[in-house]
Design an enzyme around this catalytic site. Structure first.
Site, mmCIF file in Angstrom:
data_model
loop_
_atom_site.group_PDB
_atom_site.id
_atom_site.type_symbol
_atom_site.label_atom_id
_atom_site.label_comp_id
_atom_site.label_asym_id
_atom_site.label_seq_id
_atom_site.Cartn_x
_atom_site.Cartn_y
_atom_site.Cartn_z
ATOM 1 N N ASP A 10 -4.311 0.786 -5.019
ATOM 2 C CA ASP A 10 -3.521 2.012 -5.165
ATOM 3 C C ASP A 10 -2.160 1.900 -4.479
ATOM 4 O OD1 ASP A 10 -5.660 2.183 -2.999
ATOM 5 O OD2 ASP A 10 -4.266 3.699 -2.276
ATOM 6 N N ASP A 64 4.726 2.214 -0.742
ATOM 7 C CA ASP A 64 3.847 2.774 0.306
ATOM 8 C C ASP A 64 3.903 1.983 1.606
ATOM 9 O OD1 ASP A 64 3.148 4.797 -1.393
ATOM 10 O OD2 ASP A 64 1.253 3.927 -1.995
#
Length: 629
Positions: A291, A301
């Site tokens: 993810d 991220d």
């Protein structure tokens, strides 16, 4: 100032949006997005803004009162007020976390605001990270804190200016709203300021976006929220390929399998090149779950990331990665594993036998090719491409490892190595190189045993007598690592500082001789040595940064900001916008920022945090104690 932004929210038109308005944590089947509202913050104020990132949206430096523009940015980019045309939404995705399928995850703290069309016709998704609860927040509160937000903000921009594909960060806005965080998961929670980062990318879709269709996992039993919804998988592939890979869509308009194969091949190669770039700059991501992998090949991220200081191929930047799954040297194979999971998620629209063949044929070859090309540039090998270059790079890294060399500073110094054989010049250069190697004190900290001897003895006995029980409470790798630490620490006790220096010089002298031989092969092929040398140095200086976002630099900026002084965050941002250009020292950058309006009192407060080193220095000893989870 922000009124000029023009929104066109294609993703919400092209992909299914959940009809429910329910705001609490819940499963979201049959949808890629659900509508949300940012939660207001008390007294939002701007920590810093990146004008190069805002320029992507067509926003120039504000012409009027800078304080008014900062207040406007704080109001809208905290989520306290919505821009006209924005449609806040949270994205649904799943993921394999630390190798295990975790089921539904989704944007638990991030919110899609919409897509801005720039004056150049580019489309940019903008997103608030830390804006409050969404249906994907699970047991969390949807908030991010000043500490983690400053790190993400600075590193997003640092990576861009290093030339590495990345999502961008435009603003960092903090507030008087607070949340409780147990930073090290050790039962010592503290109150921290809620902070929001405005992120920009062509898209924030990730590998895990396609895992929402996964049937129950054979190991965890978890499943995606949209099992059996192949219609949505087709919609997603159509959207992703037509929007972000239009040349592939045009090449295969009538054959979806060929089109999907071409998309997977291109993404495989982009991902391989991306990881090669990370390895060449010493970047460790820290949480390479599926993810956290971008569907367009960006670094995405920024959590417990870190850049290598002392070169250690097994460096683990994430304090909560107990098994070292995401260690620096494992990043290439982990990203390949993640691509394998994406391949599984694309079935039946791309048969596994096709994607697996693509992965085996393309990934390793692309990684190795790009890695070696980049390393040649870092070593200034601009004339020839020889098979022996790979060995020269390996020997360099081995020498760095043996001597505890600083990854960034050693590479930066190599551009001043002279090919001629003047012994006095060589001795001078060796002095410089060895000054960037780990001192006796640093090595003792690095190799200090971490287990109580009685605990280690018990674990060793348990490994022999009851391997099943041992497997539940420890790993062979961790025990071997501890035994290695004990051995190294013991050797250090017998070594003097003079012995260490002598040993390091010997190692470097051996490698420099091999490097000299290789550089002479370059010179043999050129008619103008001076022109070659100019190009050689230029290429090295544009591929070996002087400045990276070291943990201690980020920590100094965080501590100052937590005391109300944002000038250090702005100083560091400015520095990282020119990572290859040497600033005179940290004071020069600081003075420039102060002239731009930082208050002298706040600067004095920051100075009191810790004694400052030039930003290009090896980290101070206290930096080894920093733990990022």
């Amino acid at each position: 100032w922000l009124g000029a932004l023009r929104f066109d929210n294609l993703a919400l038109r092209a992909l299914p949006v959940d009809a429910s308005e329910e705001s609490g944590p819940r499963a979201v089947p049959g949808a890629c997005f659900c509508r949300v509202r940012p939660s207001p913050l008390q007294n939002p104020r701007l920590v810093a803004m990146s004008l190069p990132a805002l320029a992507l949206l067509g926003l120039e430096a504000p012409a009027g009162d800078p304080e008014e523009a900062e207040a406007e940015a704080a109001l809208y980019f905290s989520g306290n007020r919505l821009l006209e045309g924005s449609e806040p939404a949270a994205h649904c995705y799943c993921g394999h976390q630390f190798g295990s399928f975790a089921g539904q995850l989704g944007d638990g703290a991030a919110m899609y605001l919409g897509e801005v069309l720039s004056p150049q016709g580019e489309r940019w998704e903008i997103q608030l990270k830390g804006a409050g609860l969404t249906p994907f927040s699970r047991q969390a509160d949807g908030r991010k804190v000043l500490r983690s937000s400053i790190r993400e903000f600075l590193c997003s921009e640092a990576m861009f200016h290093l030339g590495i594909p990345t999502t961008r960060a435009a603003t960092c806005v903090t507030s008087d709203s607070r949340v409780i965080r147990d930073v090290f998961y050790d039962g010592n929670p503290k109150s921290e300021r809620c902070t929001v980062v405005l992120r920009i990318a062509s898209t924030f879709l990730r590998f895990g976006s396609f895992e929402i269709f996964k049937p129950p996992d054979e190991y965890t039993g978890r499943k995606g929220p949209s099992v059996s919804r192949n219609d949505i998988r087709i919609q997603m592939l159509d959207y992703v390929i037509s929007t972000f890979y239009p040349e592939i869509q045009e090449a295969y308009p009538d054959n979806s399998v060929q089109r999907n194969a071409a998309f997977f091949k291109e993404l495989t190669k982009r991902t391989a090149r991306l990881v090669a770039e990370w390895q060449c700059v010493g970047f460790c991501h820290g949480v390479l779950n599926t993810d956290n992998m971008s569907i367009v090949g960006l670094t995405i991220d920024y959590g417990p990331f870190g850049f290598l200081d002392r070169y250690d191929p097994e460096h683990i930047c994430n304090g909560s990665d107990n098994t070292g799954r995401y260690a620096y040297n494992k990043q290439p194979e982990i990203c390949k594993w993640n691509l394998g999971k994406l391949a599984e998620a694309l079935v039946p629209e791309l048969p596994l036998e096709i994607s697996e063949l693509i992965l085996e044929e393309e990934y390793d070859a692309e990684f190795e090719k790009h890695y070696l090309q980049k390393m040649r540039k870092k070593l200034g090998l601009i004339q020839l491409e020889l098979e022996e270059d790979s060995k020269l790079v390996s020997q360099l890294l081995e020498t760095m490892h043996l001597t505890g060399g600083d990854f960034t500073n050693i590479f930066y110094l190599l551009s001043s190595f002279s090919v001629d054989s003047d012994p006095s010049k060589l001795e001078e250069f060796l002095e410089e190189l060895t000054s960037q190697c780990a001192s006796m004190e640093e090595l003792k900290v690095a190799f200090k045993p971490q287990m109580d001897p009685r605990q280690l003895s018990m674990m060793l006995m348990l490994a022999q007598s009851n391997p099943q029980l041992f497997a539940l409470i420890g790993t062979k790798a961790n025990i071997n690592k501890e035994l290695e630490r004990i051995e190294q620490f013991s050797k250090l006790q017998q070594l003097t500082a003079a012995d260490l220096l002598s040993r390091n010089k010997r190692h470097w002298k051996e490698w420099l001789e091999k490097y000299r031989v290789r550089l002479k092969k370059e010179l043999e092929r050129v008619s103008a040595p001076d022109a070659w040398n100019t190009d050689h140095v230029r290429v090295m200086n544009s591929n070996n940064p002087k400045y990276i976002l070291r943990n201690y630099i980020a920590q100094n900026a965080i501590e100052a900001a937590e005391n109300g002084d944002f000038s250090e965050v702005r100083n560091v941002l400015k520095l990282l916008e020119n990572p290859f250009q040497e600033a005179e020292d940290s004071r020069e950058v600081k003075e420039e920022a102060e002239e731009e309006g930082a208050s002298a009192a706040a600067a004095a407060c920051a100075e009191g945090t810790r004694s400052r080193l030039p930003y290009g220095s090896k980290p101070p000893l206290w930096a080894s104690e920093l733990c990022v989870t």
